[in-house]
Motif scaffolding. Structure first.
Motif, PDB file in Angstrom:
ATOM      1  N   THR A 140     -10.136   2.830  -0.038  1.00  0.00           N
ATOM      2  CA  THR A 140     -10.606   3.680   1.050  1.00  0.00           C
ATOM      3  C   THR A 140     -10.831   2.831   2.282  1.00  0.00           C
ATOM      4  O   THR A 140     -11.923   2.273   2.466  1.00  0.00           O
ATOM      5  CB  THR A 140     -11.927   4.400   0.649  1.00  0.00           C
ATOM      6  OG1 THR A 140     -11.729   5.086  -0.585  1.00  0.00           O
ATOM      7  CG2 THR A 140     -12.352   5.382   1.727  1.00  0.00           C
ATOM      8  N   TYR A 188       0.774   5.402   0.529  1.00  0.00           N
ATOM      9  CA  TYR A 188       0.038   6.542   1.089  1.00  0.00           C
ATOM     10  C   TYR A 188       0.640   7.824   0.520  1.00  0.00           C
ATOM     11  O   TYR A 188       1.849   8.045   0.609  1.00  0.00           O
ATOM     12  CB  TYR A 188       0.122   6.561   2.611  1.00  0.00           C
ATOM     13  CG  TYR A 188      -0.605   5.415   3.279  1.00  0.00           C
ATOM     14  CD1 TYR A 188      -1.920   5.562   3.698  1.00  0.00           C
ATOM     15  CD2 TYR A 188       0.037   4.198   3.497  1.00  0.00           C
ATOM     16  CE1 TYR A 188      -2.590   4.510   4.315  1.00  0.00           C
ATOM     17  CE2 TYR A 188      -0.626   3.144   4.109  1.00  0.00           C
ATOM     18  CZ  TYR A 188      -1.933   3.307   4.520  1.00  0.00           C
ATOM     19  OH  TYR A 188      -2.596   2.263   5.124  1.00  0.00           O
ATOM     20  N   PRO A 228      -6.864   3.301  -6.197  1.00  0.00           N
ATOM     21  CA  PRO A 228      -7.201   3.841  -4.883  1.00  0.00           C
ATOM     22  C   PRO A 228      -8.010   2.853  -4.056  1.00  0.00           C
ATOM     23  O   PRO A 228      -8.832   2.101  -4.582  1.00  0.00           O
ATOM     24  CB  PRO A 228      -8.036   5.083  -5.213  1.00  0.00           C
ATOM     25  CG  PRO A 228      -7.740   5.393  -6.638  1.00  0.00           C
ATOM     26  CD  PRO A 228      -7.463   4.066  -7.290  1.00  0.00           C
ATOM     27  N   ARG A 288      -4.093   9.919   0.965  1.00  0.00           N
ATOM     28  CA  ARG A 288      -4.779   8.991   0.079  1.00  0.00           C
ATOM     29  C   ARG A 288      -4.060   7.655   0.150  1.00  0.00           C
ATOM     30  O   ARG A 288      -2.847   7.590   0.349  1.00  0.00           O
ATOM     31  CB  ARG A 288      -4.731   9.491  -1.359  1.00  0.00           C
ATOM     32  CG  ARG A 288      -5.530  10.736  -1.658  1.00  0.00           C
ATOM     33  CD  ARG A 288      -5.477  11.018  -3.149  1.00  0.00           C
ATOM     34  NE  ARG A 288      -6.042   9.913  -3.916  1.00  0.00           N
ATOM     35  CZ  ARG A 288      -5.786   9.700  -5.209  1.00  0.00           C
ATOM     36  NH1 ARG A 288      -4.971  10.496  -5.871  1.00  0.00           N
ATOM     37  NH2 ARG A 288      -6.344   8.681  -5.842  1.00  0.00           N
ATOM     38  N   CYS A 289      -4.804   6.578  -0.057  1.00  0.00           N
ATOM     39  CA  CYS A 289      -4.216   5.240  -0.011  1.00  0.00           C
ATOM     40  C   CYS A 289      -4.429   4.546  -1.351  1.00  0.00           C
ATOM     41  O   CYS A 289      -5.538   4.561  -1.897  1.00  0.00           O
ATOM     42  CB  CYS A 289      -4.841   4.420   1.119  1.00  0.00           C
ATOM     43  SG  CYS A 289      -4.111   2.781   1.328  1.00  0.00           S
ATOM     44  N   ALA A 321     -11.928   1.757   5.803  1.00  0.00           N
ATOM     45  CA  ALA A 321     -13.050   2.258   6.589  1.00  0.00           C
ATOM     46  C   ALA A 321     -12.656   2.441   8.039  1.00  0.00           C
ATOM     47  O   ALA A 321     -11.898   1.650   8.615  1.00  0.00           O
ATOM     48  CB  ALA A 321     -14.217   1.285   6.504  1.00  0.00           C
ATOM     49  N   PRO A 363      -7.003   3.165   8.121  1.00  0.00           N
ATOM     50  CA  PRO A 363      -7.829   4.369   7.955  1.00  0.00           C
ATOM     51  C   PRO A 363      -7.073   5.605   8.443  1.00  0.00           C
ATOM     52  O   PRO A 363      -6.512   5.605   9.539  1.00  0.00           O
ATOM     53  CB  PRO A 363      -9.053   4.090   8.839  1.00  0.00           C
ATOM     54  CG  PRO A 363      -9.085   2.613   9.012  1.00  0.00           C
ATOM     55  CD  PRO A 363      -7.642   2.176   9.009  1.00  0.00           C
ATOM     56  N   TYR A 397       0.832  -1.201   0.000  1.00  0.00           N
ATOM     57  CA  TYR A 397       0.000   0.000   0.000  1.00  0.00           C
ATOM     58  C   TYR A 397       0.871   1.257   0.000  1.00  0.00           C
ATOM     59  O   TYR A 397       1.863   1.346   0.728  1.00  0.00           O
ATOM     60  CB  TYR A 397      -0.944   0.003   1.211  1.00  0.00           C
ATOM     61  CG  TYR A 397      -1.963  -1.104   1.138  1.00  0.00           C
ATOM     62  CD1 TYR A 397      -3.128  -0.949   0.396  1.00  0.00           C
ATOM     63  CD2 TYR A 397      -1.724  -2.323   1.773  1.00  0.00           C
ATOM     64  CE1 TYR A 397      -4.043  -1.972   0.295  1.00  0.00           C
ATOM     65  CE2 TYR A 397      -2.642  -3.357   1.676  1.00  0.00           C
ATOM     66  CZ  TYR A 397      -3.807  -3.176   0.936  1.00  0.00           C
ATOM     67  OH  TYR A 397      -4.713  -4.197   0.823  1.00  0.00           O
TER      68      TYR A 397
END
Length: 416
Positions: A412, A296, A410, A339-340, A414, A334, A294
């Motif tokens: 998101t 960021y 992307p 942005r991830c 939670a 989260p 991932y």
């Protein structure tokens, strides 16, 4: 616009012209001018009303509905603080016990209006007569003229001993040309006067350009960078008793409330309850390692505040290159601070290899991000000659000093 034109707009005839102009704003200027003149509005009044209507339309992004009753100059609107930022600053000043404030170089009054709405008595000083008159008119329109008064004069001559605190937003555009001023010594008031305020009034807040060099930050001051919906809008120096952490990144939302706060962050644990704030010294280095699953992409306020290392710790991540502010981690954590993206492919940069990979994946739409790459995204987009239907994100960067391209999408994570 001069003082006579402003006065004319504040008469009943001017108010009617402004109302008519508001209905025409955003359309063809010549058609709008003709329509007003056909309705019997004198040419000078029509021109002034149309200019204000257009500025009010643009100002809605910064001020919301209250822009409809305010007066603006083009330069003043450009430099004016967004309402969501001004309101937060006013709340922080009020919470610190400030009851009276000098706003030196108050411009159109954005910050002063927010402070007055928070119950603070504000004394504004503005060198330009038309801008000062507009600020006073804006105070009347906002219903705070009893708490915000404006004098036209030299900000450096104001007796600051009369107030609890000082706010100064120096002019950073050249009069007449509107060009940005990057040298703080050329600000108005000048930098030596601005920093000298700190010794005279301990509770001083200075609004500065987001690109300010960290070496210029006065010792003991808190430097705060503020973004709104991911757009870096300003930096502020909080001095004396107002200072908190040496560096702060504050993320706000201009769309109906603050951004979600990360559980355990300085802002509290309830998403949406407070602005998201990340603090630290700004001197810590993040660990460096390989690209992980991932990526960021930190908010620009985090990057400008030199808080990438503090952010990386919150997601248990590290950098792929010590000079590039992309953070890599094994899990999608989260966070409001970045942005991830989930990374699917990592390869040394090669246009031919990248084009072949995207063709193989059927990618026809790409978002292109970059840090540490000299490539121009739009030129690369043309060179890729995409023809598929699938979307993807292409990241141009460096890893361990080597030009690298990452492919991903992307995600998101939670809040739990």
């Amino acid at each position: 616009m001069d003082l006579d034109q402003l006065a004319a707009l504040r008469t009943p005839d001017g108010a009617r012209a402004l109302t008519a102009a508001a209905e025409l704003a955003g359309g063809d200027p010549l058609t709008a001018a003709s329509a007003l003149r056909a309705a019997g509005v004198p040419a000078d009044l029509a021109a002034g009303a149309l200019t204000q209507a257009e500025l009010r339309r643009r100002a809605a992004a910064k001020f919301g509905p209250m822009a409809a009753g305010m007066f603006f100059t083009r330069a003043g609107l450009e430099q004016a603080t967004r309402a969501v930022v001004a309101d937060r600053r006013a709340a922080r000043l009020r919470a610190a016990g400030v009851t009276s404030l000098a706003d030196l170089g108050c411009g159109l009054g954005a910050d002063a209006l927010a402070a007055a709405r928070a119950g603070i008595r504000v004394y504004g000083v503005e060198a330009d007569p038309v801008t000062a008159a507009m600020a006073a008119a804006n105070a009347e329109a906002a219903g705070v003229a009893d708490r915000f008064t404006v004098e036209c004069g030299d900000a450096t001559a104001f007796e600051v001993g009369r107030v609890d605190a000082v706010f100064c937003d120096p002019a950073r555009r050249r009069a007449g040309t509107g060009r940005r001023i990057f040298d703080p010594n050329a600000y108005s008031p000048p930098w030596d006067f601005i920093t000298g305020l700190i010794a005279r009034v301990p509770r001083t807040v200075l609004k500065v350009a987001p690109g300010i060099e960290h070496a210029l930050i006065p010792p003991g001051a808190e430097a705060e960078w503020v973004s709104v919906d991911g757009d870096l809008v300003e930096a502020a120096l909080w001095c004396g008793p107002l200072a908190g952490s040496p560096r702060r990144a504050t993320l706000l939302s201009g769309k109906g409330g603050p951004l979600p706060s990360e559980p355990g962050s300085a802002a509290g644990s309830e998403p949406g309850s407070e602005p998201s704030q990340l603090t630290g010294t700004g001197t810590v280095d993040a660990p460096v390692g390989p690209v992980r699953r991932y990526l960021y992409d930190p908010d620009p306020a985090v990057v400008r505040a030199h808080l990438v290392a503090e952010f990386a710790e919150t997601v248990h991540g590290g950098l792929g290159d010590p000079s590039i502010a992309y953070v890599y981690a094994d899990e999608p954590v989260p966070t409001p601070y970045a942005r991830c993206l989930e990374i699917t492919d990592v390869l040394p940069f090669s246009l031919k290899r990248l084009r072949a990979l995207l063709r193989e994946r059927g990618v026809g739409r790409v978002e292109i991000l970059k840090r540490g790459s000299a490539l121009e995204p739009e030129q690369l987009r043309r060179d890729l000659r995409l023809s598929g239907a699938a979307p993807a994100t292409v990241v141009l960067t460096r890893v361990a000093g080597a030009p690298t391209v990452l492919l991903g999408h992307p995600v998101t994570p939670a809040f739990r």
